[in-house]
Design a protein around this motif. Structure first.
Motif, PDB file in Angstrom:
ATOM      1  N   THR A   4       0.829  -1.195   0.000  1.00 57.19           N
ATOM      2  CA  THR A   4       0.000   0.000   0.000  1.00 57.19           C
ATOM      3  C   THR A   4       0.869   1.253   0.000  1.00 57.19           C
ATOM      4  OG1 THR A   4      -1.698  -1.185   1.228  1.00 57.19           O
ATOM      5  CG2 THR A   4      -1.868   1.204   1.172  1.00 57.19           C
ATOM      6  N   TYR A   5       1.940   1.247   0.797  1.00 60.75           N
ATOM      7  CA  TYR A   5       2.858   2.384   0.819  1.00 60.75           C
ATOM      8  C   TYR A   5       3.491   2.593  -0.552  1.00 60.75           C
ATOM      9  CZ  TYR A   5       7.061   5.082   1.394  1.00 60.75           C
ATOM     10  OH  TYR A   5       8.052   6.019   1.218  1.00 60.75           O
ATOM     11  N   GLU A   6       3.943   1.493  -1.165  1.00 57.18           N
ATOM     12  CA  GLU A   6       4.557   1.599  -2.487  1.00 57.18           C
ATOM     13  C   GLU A   6       3.569   2.149  -3.508  1.00 57.18           C
ATOM     14  OE1 GLU A   6       7.626   1.253  -3.433  1.00 57.18           O
ATOM     15  OE2 GLU A   6       8.312   0.725  -1.426  1.00 57.18           O
ATOM     16  N   LYS A  11       1.940   6.730  -6.907  1.00 59.05           N
ATOM     17  CA  LYS A  11       0.925   7.739  -7.235  1.00 59.05           C
ATOM     18  C   LYS A  11       1.510   9.142  -7.089  1.00 59.05           C
ATOM     19  CE  LYS A  11      -3.668   9.442  -5.810  1.00 59.05           C
ATOM     20  NZ  LYS A  11      -4.147   9.606  -7.193  1.00 59.05           N
ATOM     21  N   ILE A  12       2.264   9.351  -6.027  1.00 58.84           N
ATOM     22  CA  ILE A  12       2.911  10.651  -5.820  1.00 58.84           C
ATOM     23  C   ILE A  12       3.881  10.947  -6.962  1.00 58.84           C
ATOM     24  CG2 ILE A  12       4.549  11.910  -4.355  1.00 58.84           C
ATOM     25  CD1 ILE A  12       3.250  10.353  -1.957  1.00 58.84           C
ATOM     26  N   ASN A  61      -0.477  17.364   0.144  1.00 57.58           N
ATOM     27  CA  ASN A  61      -1.399  16.761   1.115  1.00 57.58           C
ATOM     28  C   ASN A  61      -1.294  15.239   1.115  1.00 57.58           C
ATOM     29  OD1 ASN A  61      -2.439  19.204   2.023  1.00 57.58           O
ATOM     30  ND2 ASN A  61      -4.051  19.259   0.466  1.00 57.58           N
ATOM     31  N   LEU A  62      -1.131  14.668  -0.079  1.00 58.34           N
ATOM     32  CA  LEU A  62      -0.970  13.219  -0.193  1.00 58.34           C
ATOM     33  C   LEU A  62       0.333  12.765   0.470  1.00 58.34           C
ATOM     34  CD1 LEU A  62      -1.939  10.501  -1.284  1.00 58.34           C
ATOM     35  CD2 LEU A  62      -0.906  11.087  -3.492  1.00 58.34           C
ATOM     36  N   ILE A  63       1.388  13.560   0.281  1.00 57.32           N
ATOM     37  CA  ILE A  63       2.677  13.228   0.897  1.00 57.32           C
ATOM     38  C   ILE A  63       2.577  13.278   2.424  1.00 57.32           C
ATOM     39  CG2 ILE A  63       5.065  13.983   1.207  1.00 57.32           C
ATOM     40  CD1 ILE A  63       4.939  15.047  -1.703  1.00 57.32           C
ATOM     41  N   VAL A  64       1.958  14.340   2.934  1.00 54.93           N
ATOM     42  CA  VAL A  64       1.819  14.492   4.390  1.00 54.93           C
ATOM     43  C   VAL A  64       0.994  13.347   4.973  1.00 54.93           C
ATOM     44  CG1 VAL A  64       0.829  15.922   6.213  1.00 54.93           C
ATOM     45  CG2 VAL A  64       2.147  16.990   4.378  1.00 54.93           C
ATOM     46  N   THR A  65      -0.078  12.984   4.275  1.00 54.56           N
ATOM     47  CA  THR A  65      -0.920  11.861   4.731  1.00 54.56           C
ATOM     48  C   THR A  65      -0.121  10.557   4.739  1.00 54.56           C
ATOM     49  OG1 THR A  65      -2.908  12.917   3.831  1.00 54.56           O
ATOM     50  CG2 THR A  65      -3.023  10.560   4.274  1.00 54.56           C
ATOM     51  N   THR A  66       0.670  10.355   3.703  1.00 54.15           N
ATOM     52  CA  THR A  66       1.498   9.144   3.617  1.00 54.15           C
ATOM     53  C   THR A  66       2.537   9.111   4.731  1.00 54.15           C
ATOM     54  OG1 THR A  66       1.202   9.129   1.208  1.00 54.15           O
ATOM     55  CG2 THR A  66       2.986   7.786   2.093  1.00 54.15           C
ATOM     56  N   LEU A  67       3.128  10.255   5.026  1.00 52.42           N
ATOM     57  CA  LEU A  67       4.084  10.327   6.130  1.00 52.42           C
ATOM     58  C   LEU A  67       3.423   9.967   7.459  1.00 52.42           C
ATOM     59  CD1 LEU A  67       5.990  13.620   5.224  1.00 52.42           C
ATOM     60  CD2 LEU A  67       7.054  11.384   5.532  1.00 52.42           C
ATOM     61  N   ALA A  68       2.216  10.473   7.641  1.00 52.92           N
ATOM     62  CA  ALA A  68       1.505  10.242   8.902  1.00 52.92           C
ATOM     63  C   ALA A  68       1.061   8.789   9.055  1.00 52.92           C
ATOM     64  CB  ALA A  68       0.301  11.171   8.985  1.00 52.92           C
ATOM     65  N   LEU A  69       0.624   8.191   7.958  1.00 47.93           N
ATOM     66  CA  LEU A  69       0.077   6.833   8.030  1.00 47.93           C
ATOM     67  C   LEU A  69       1.136   5.751   8.126  1.00 47.93           C
ATOM     68  CD1 LEU A  69      -2.879   6.974   5.459  1.00 47.93           C
ATOM     69  CD2 LEU A  69      -3.042   6.825   7.952  1.00 47.93           C
ATOM     70  N   TYR A  70       2.259   5.959   7.436  1.00 51.66           N
ATOM     71  CA  TYR A  70       3.230   4.862   7.314  1.00 51.66           C
ATOM     72  C   TYR A  70       4.550   5.094   8.042  1.00 51.66           C
ATOM     73  CZ  TYR A  70      -0.147   3.562   3.780  1.00 51.66           C
ATOM     74  OH  TYR A  70      -1.313   3.238   3.143  1.00 51.66           O
ATOM     75  N   ALA A  74      14.493   6.127   6.903  1.00 52.22           N
ATOM     76  CA  ALA A  74      15.673   6.160   6.041  1.00 52.22           C
ATOM     77  C   ALA A  74      15.350   6.645   4.618  1.00 52.22           C
ATOM     78  CB  ALA A  74      16.343   4.798   6.016  1.00 52.22           C
ATOM     79  N   LYS A  75      15.641   5.826   3.605  1.00 48.83           N
ATOM     80  CA  LYS A  75      15.504   6.267   2.217  1.00 48.83           C
ATOM     81  C   LYS A  75      14.072   6.666   1.872  1.00 48.83           C
ATOM     82  CE  LYS A  75      16.219   5.017  -2.594  1.00 48.83           C
ATOM     83  NZ  LYS A  75      16.524   3.942  -3.567  1.00 48.83           N
ATOM     84  N   ASP A  76      13.084   5.897   2.364  1.00 52.28           N
ATOM     85  CA  ASP A  76      11.687   6.232   2.060  1.00 52.28           C
ATOM     86  C   ASP A  76      11.334   7.607   2.606  1.00 52.28           C
ATOM     87  OD1 ASP A  76      11.087   3.860   0.713  1.00 52.28           O
ATOM     88  OD2 ASP A  76      10.695   2.803   2.581  1.00 52.28           O
ATOM     89  N   LEU A  77      11.829   7.931   3.787  1.00 51.52           N
ATOM     90  CA  LEU A  77      11.567   9.237   4.380  1.00 51.52           C
ATOM     91  C   LEU A  77      12.244  10.331   3.569  1.00 51.52           C
ATOM     92  CD1 LEU A  77      10.422  10.989   6.620  1.00 51.52           C
ATOM     93  CD2 LEU A  77      12.467  10.476   7.973  1.00 51.52           C
ATOM     94  N   ARG A  78      13.489  10.084   3.157  1.00 51.40           N
ATOM     95  CA  ARG A  78      14.206  11.071   2.328  1.00 51.40           C
ATOM     96  C   ARG A  78      13.460  11.337   1.033  1.00 51.40           C
ATOM     97  NH1 ARG A  78      18.862   7.860   3.318  1.00 51.40           N
ATOM     98  NH2 ARG A  78      18.999   7.381   1.081  1.00 51.40           N
ATOM     99  N   GLU A  79      12.926  10.291   0.430  1.00 49.89           N
ATOM    100  CA  GLU A  79      12.192  10.456  -0.824  1.00 49.89           C
ATOM    101  C   GLU A  79      10.975  11.356  -0.632  1.00 49.89           C
ATOM    102  OE1 GLU A  79      13.039   6.395  -3.406  1.00 49.89           O
ATOM    103  OE2 GLU A  79      11.412   6.389  -1.940  1.00 49.89           O
ATOM    104  N   LEU A  80      10.185  11.079   0.388  1.00 45.06           N
ATOM    105  CA  LEU A  80       8.965  11.863   0.593  1.00 45.06           C
ATOM    106  C   LEU A  80       9.276  13.321   0.940  1.00 45.06           C
ATOM    107  CD1 LEU A  80       6.630   9.344   2.487  1.00 45.06           C
ATOM    108  CD2 LEU A  80       6.581  10.002   0.070  1.00 45.06           C
TER     109      LEU A  80
END
Length: 223
Positions: A4-6, A11-12, A61-70, A74-80
């Motif tokens: 789901t995160y991927e 989508k982002i 908004n989608l990025i912020v929601t994704t950060l909050a939910l998941y 490391a790398k995933d956080l840097r990407e967002l």
């Protein structure tokens, strides 16, 4: 949950690419207009900065929601984090591109030394376009070596735009000294070309952010 995160990340990325590609298409159209010396093509640019800005806010908004939910690490956080900054860079790139088309079309005329202007404007436009194209191609690149190579290409093209702008600025100032009655038109042309150079700066910022997303380290923003 990982899948789901991927899906959210893809989508982002897709929505960021949609904005980026719309700006690249506008740059390509302006390049064709300059090469053909047909500035009526600059009127055909359908680039709404308001729409880009609204779309950018939706992505944020989608990025912020994704950060909050998941709570990525490391790398995933840097990407967002990088994507959150890239949307702003694309809004600025879109605004600069649209401003260039509008100002240049109004200022450019046969009364000016068009040969000298186009001698520098065309390669400057090419470099700005290539810089943004290359930076956007980094978004879904998964090979670290290729990301670094593309980053270097963007930096080279951005540097070219600075050099070309400096050269045309010197030449236009000489032309103004000989044709003071056309000083406003020449200064407007310079203003338009400066917008192009700033578009390349935005491309370099995007490339820096995507390099950070892949490699870590410090975020280096372009001017």
């Amino acid at each position: 949950m990982l899948r789901t995160y991927e899906e959210k990340k893809v989508k982002i990325q897709d929505e960021i690419l949609e904005i980026g590609n719309s700006v690249v298409e506008a740059l390509e159209l302006t390049l064709t207009g300059l090469k053909d010396e047909d500035l009526s093509k600059l009127k055909e640019i359908d680039l709404s900065v308001k729409k880009i800005s609204n779309k950018s806010n939706e992505i944020d908004n989608l990025i912020v929601t994704t950060l909050a939910l998941y709570s990525p690490e490391a790398k995933d956080l840097r990407e967002l984090v990088s994507y959150l900054k890239i949307t702003n860079e694309l809004v600025r790139a879109g605004a600069n591109t649209k401003a260039f088309a509008k100002i240049f079309r109004k200022a450019f005329s046969d009364d000016l030394n068009t040969k000298t202007i186009l001698e520098y404007a065309i390669p400057l436009q090419k470099s700005a376009t290539l810089a943004l194209q290359t930076s956007m191609s980094m978004l879904k690149e998964t090979n670290s070596k290729h990301i670094e190579e593309k980053y270097q290409r963007v930096i080279v093209e951005e540097s070219k735009t600075d050099d070309l702008y400096s050269m045309i600025e010197k030449n236009i100032l000489k032309l103004i000294s000989k044709n003071l009655e056309l000083s406003k038109e020449y200064f407007d042309v310079l203003s338009a070309l400066r917008k192009l150079a700033k578009t390349a700066d935005r491309a370099a910022s995007i490339a820096n952010l995507l390099l950070f997303a892949e490699m870590g380290g410090d975020i280096e923003q372009s001017k």
